[in-house]
Design a protein around this motif. Structure first.
Motif, PDB file in Angstrom:
ATOM      1  N   LYS A 227       0.801  -1.228   0.000  1.00  0.00           N
ATOM      2  CA  LYS A 227       0.000   0.000   0.000  1.00  0.00           C
ATOM      3  C   LYS A 227       0.834   1.279   0.000  1.00  0.00           C
ATOM      4  O   LYS A 227       0.286   2.376   0.200  1.00  0.00           O
ATOM      5  N   GLN A 228       2.135   1.149  -0.267  1.00  0.00           N
ATOM      6  CA  GLN A 228       2.993   2.339  -0.288  1.00  0.00           C
ATOM      7  C   GLN A 228       2.952   3.050  -1.641  1.00  0.00           C
ATOM      8  O   GLN A 228       3.223   4.244  -1.725  1.00  0.00           O
ATOM      9  N   GLY A 229       2.647   2.321  -2.709  1.00  0.00           N
ATOM     10  CA  GLY A 229       2.563   2.924  -4.032  1.00  0.00           C
ATOM     11  C   GLY A 229       3.914   3.098  -4.709  1.00  0.00           C
ATOM     12  O   GLY A 229       4.944   2.620  -4.217  1.00  0.00           O
ATOM     13  N   VAL A 230       3.906   3.790  -5.850  1.00  0.00           N
ATOM     14  CA  VAL A 230       5.117   3.985  -6.645  1.00  0.00           C
ATOM     15  C   VAL A 230       5.520   5.454  -6.627  1.00  0.00           C
ATOM     16  O   VAL A 230       4.685   6.346  -6.485  1.00  0.00           O
ATOM     17  N   ASP A 231       6.811   5.689  -6.787  1.00  0.00           N
ATOM     18  CA  ASP A 231       7.354   7.047  -6.670  1.00  0.00           C
ATOM     19  C   ASP A 231       7.164   7.882  -7.932  1.00  0.00           C
ATOM     20  O   ASP A 231       6.955   9.095  -7.860  1.00  0.00           O
ATOM     21  N   VAL A 232       7.280   7.228  -9.088  1.00  0.00           N
ATOM     22  CA  VAL A 232       7.297   7.946 -10.366  1.00  0.00           C
ATOM     23  C   VAL A 232       6.402   7.213 -11.366  1.00  0.00           C
ATOM     24  O   VAL A 232       6.444   5.983 -11.457  1.00  0.00           O
ATOM     25  N   ILE A 233       5.589   7.971 -12.106  1.00  0.00           N
ATOM     26  CA  ILE A 233       4.688   7.391 -13.104  1.00  0.00           C
ATOM     27  C   ILE A 233       4.829   8.161 -14.412  1.00  0.00           C
ATOM     28  O   ILE A 233       4.765   9.397 -14.428  1.00  0.00           O
ATOM     29  N   LEU A 234       4.987   7.428 -15.516  1.00  0.00           N
ATOM     30  CA  LEU A 234       4.977   8.006 -16.864  1.00  0.00           C
ATOM     31  C   LEU A 234       3.732   7.480 -17.568  1.00  0.00           C
ATOM     32  O   LEU A 234       3.576   6.268 -17.742  1.00  0.00           O
ATOM     33  N   ASP A 235       2.832   8.390 -17.938  1.00  0.00           N
ATOM     34  CA  ASP A 235       1.520   7.973 -18.447  1.00  0.00           C
ATOM     35  C   ASP A 235       1.228   8.595 -19.803  1.00  0.00           C
ATOM     36  O   ASP A 235       1.381   9.802 -19.988  1.00  0.00           O
ATOM     37  N   MET A 236       0.799   7.757 -20.729  1.00  0.00           N
ATOM     38  CA  MET A 236       0.361   8.237 -22.037  1.00  0.00           C
ATOM     39  C   MET A 236      -1.111   7.931 -22.286  1.00  0.00           C
ATOM     40  O   MET A 236      -1.615   8.127 -23.383  1.00  0.00           O
ATOM     41  N   VAL A 237      -1.805   7.436 -21.262  1.00  0.00           N
ATOM     42  CA  VAL A 237      -3.189   6.979 -21.432  1.00  0.00           C
ATOM     43  C   VAL A 237      -4.185   8.084 -21.120  1.00  0.00           C
ATOM     44  O   VAL A 237      -5.105   8.361 -21.889  1.00  0.00           O
ATOM     45  N   GLY A 238      -4.045   8.729 -19.969  1.00  0.00           N
ATOM     46  CA  GLY A 238      -4.993   9.767 -19.590  1.00  0.00           C
ATOM     47  C   GLY A 238      -6.349   9.187 -19.243  1.00  0.00           C
ATOM     48  O   GLY A 238      -6.460   8.046 -18.782  1.00  0.00           O
ATOM     49  N   GLY A 239      -7.405   9.945 -19.489  1.00  0.00           N
ATOM     50  CA  GLY A 239      -8.746   9.464 -19.173  1.00  0.00           C
ATOM     51  C   GLY A 239      -8.868   9.090 -17.709  1.00  0.00           C
ATOM     52  O   GLY A 239      -8.416   9.818 -16.817  1.00  0.00           O
ATOM     53  N   ASP A 240      -9.479   7.922 -17.442  1.00  0.00           N
ATOM     54  CA  ASP A 240      -9.680   7.513 -16.047  1.00  0.00           C
ATOM     55  C   ASP A 240      -8.388   7.060 -15.377  1.00  0.00           C
ATOM     56  O   ASP A 240      -8.358   6.827 -14.170  1.00  0.00           O
ATOM     57  N   TYR A 241      -7.286   6.957 -16.155  1.00  0.00           N
ATOM     58  CA  TYR A 241      -6.005   6.588 -15.552  1.00  0.00           C
ATOM     59  C   TYR A 241      -5.446   7.709 -14.677  1.00  0.00           C
ATOM     60  O   TYR A 241      -4.607   7.462 -13.817  1.00  0.00           O
ATOM     61  N   VAL A 242      -5.889   8.934 -14.897  1.00  0.00           N
ATOM     62  CA  VAL A 242      -5.349  10.044 -14.117  1.00  0.00           C
ATOM     63  C   VAL A 242      -5.620   9.830 -12.632  1.00  0.00           C
ATOM     64  O   VAL A 242      -4.703   9.868 -11.800  1.00  0.00           O
ATOM     65  N   GLU A 243      -6.878   9.589 -12.273  1.00  0.00           N
ATOM     66  CA  GLU A 243      -7.185   9.384 -10.864  1.00  0.00           C
ATOM     67  C   GLU A 243      -6.619   8.057 -10.357  1.00  0.00           C
ATOM     68  O   GLU A 243      -6.181   7.963  -9.204  1.00  0.00           O
ATOM     69  N   LYS A 244      -6.590   7.041 -11.199  1.00  0.00           N
ATOM     70  CA  LYS A 244      -5.974   5.777 -10.789  1.00  0.00           C
ATOM     71  C   LYS A 244      -4.499   5.972 -10.473  1.00  0.00           C
ATOM     72  O   LYS A 244      -3.975   5.385  -9.518  1.00  0.00           O
TER      73      LYS A 244
END
Length: 335
Positions: A215-232
């Motif tokens: 439940k600690q999560g990840v430090d860095v995210i690179l996203d090209m999807v957008g949409g509902d992935y933003v809140e996820k």
């Protein structure tokens, strides 16, 4: 201007309007002439990238002064030098980030965006380097400041951006998470160094990552999807996590809960590479030559090629890109 004898006209991929891949056709245009600080490259191969598809659809116009032709990266031979170019010579074998015009027999590029082909790589492999490596380096290391030991998530792990980001993050000491759409893609990205590959068609990547990280999560995210992935992404990000948006293939995001951003003290930024200045991209080129080219030459990082098409089959290349079944880079063989 100094140049090797070149024809007045060349074959290139033209757009008969905007729309589907059927608007692409082979035609003849004038060979461009290098201006101050530019080189003319006889193109051997050109990378095919998602922005090319978006431009074809009329949604990603070239910046002012750039070629209207598609193509953001090439490999080939330097055959012309504009005024003031002193760091390249006629006959050099190079790859280059271009502002446009790569789907053609000849292409212009700013001299500072032209790099030697890493030892051991073919022309086709070299054509697959500039767009994705410039993008990943700029966003993952310069913008997000990924450090050794951090947990890193990249969506679309089997794409050109994804396969590059996985390898570079791993080479610089990160723990790598990625999302993919099939078992075949999951296996491919694991072979590239991904520690965890989550098939988003079969599992909730948020639950999976939170479970893996306690439940600690990840430090860095690179996203090209957008949409509902933003809140996820906000849910799966660690406290003080950093996120960079480089595309929104799933469209805009609506009704996001900004309290997540505040409570976790997240940084969510974004960027596009093509409109940035020549000087900005030149700094990226310098870093790549110094820090990444050696990794390519000693095979710690490799070019992942999906499929190579002759330029006359450019429609098929675009269809392959849009189907999203590819693993790695799609390349056009020009010469």
């Amino acid at each position: 201007m100094t140049e090797i004898n070149t024809p007045k006209e060349m074959q290139a991929v033209l757009m008969n309007g905007v729309g589907g891949s059927d608007v692409l056709e082979i035609g003849k245009v004038d060979v461009p002439q290098p201006g101050v600080g530019e080189v003319l490259i006889k193109v051997h191969a050109a990378g095919v990238n998602r922005p090319d598809v978006i431009q074809r659809k009329g949604a990603y116009p070239p910046p002012p002064g750039a070629s209207p032709l598609l193509g953001l990266e090439v490999s080939g031979e330097v055959v012309g030098l504009g005024e003031g170019v002193g760091n390249h010579a006629l006959g050099d074998l190079v790859c280059a980030l271009t502002p446009g015009g790569g789907y053609a027999e000849y292409c212009l590029a700013p001299a500072s965006h032209v790099l030697p082909i890493p030892a051991g790589l073919t022309m086709v492999e070299a054509a697959a380097l500039p767009e994705t490596f410039f993008t990943v380096w700029s966003n993952l290391f310069d913008r997000l400041g990924l450090k050794s030991g951090e947990k890193f998530l990249v969506h679309g792990g089997s794409s050109g951006i994804g396969t590059t980001a996985i390898q570079l993050a791993k080479a610089f000491g990160a723990e790598v998470f990625t999302t993919v759409g099939s078992a075949e893609k999951a296996q491919a990205v694991r072979e590239l160094g991904a520690d965890y590959a989550i098939n988003y068609r079969e599992a909730d990547f948020v639950k999976e990552i939170l479970n893996i990280t306690d439940k600690q999560g990840v430090d860095v995210i690179l996203d090209m999807v957008g949409g509902d992935y933003v809140e996820k992404n906000w849910i799966v990000a660690a406290i003080e996590g950093r996120i960079c948006q480089i595309a929104t293939l799933n469209g805009p995001s609506e009704n996001v809960n900004f309290s997540r951003l505040m409570m976790k003290r997240l940084t969510h930024t974004g960027s596009t590479l093509r409109p940035r200045t020549v000087e900005f991209k030149a700094h990226i080129a310098e870093d790549l030559h110094k820090k990444v080219w050696p990794l390519l030459e000693n095979a710690r990082v490799k070019v992942v090629l999906d499929q190579v098409f002759d330029m006359v089959n450019v429609k098929n290349a675009h269809d392959r890109m849009e189907a999203s079944n590819h693993i790695g880079k799609i390349v056009l063989k020009v010469t």
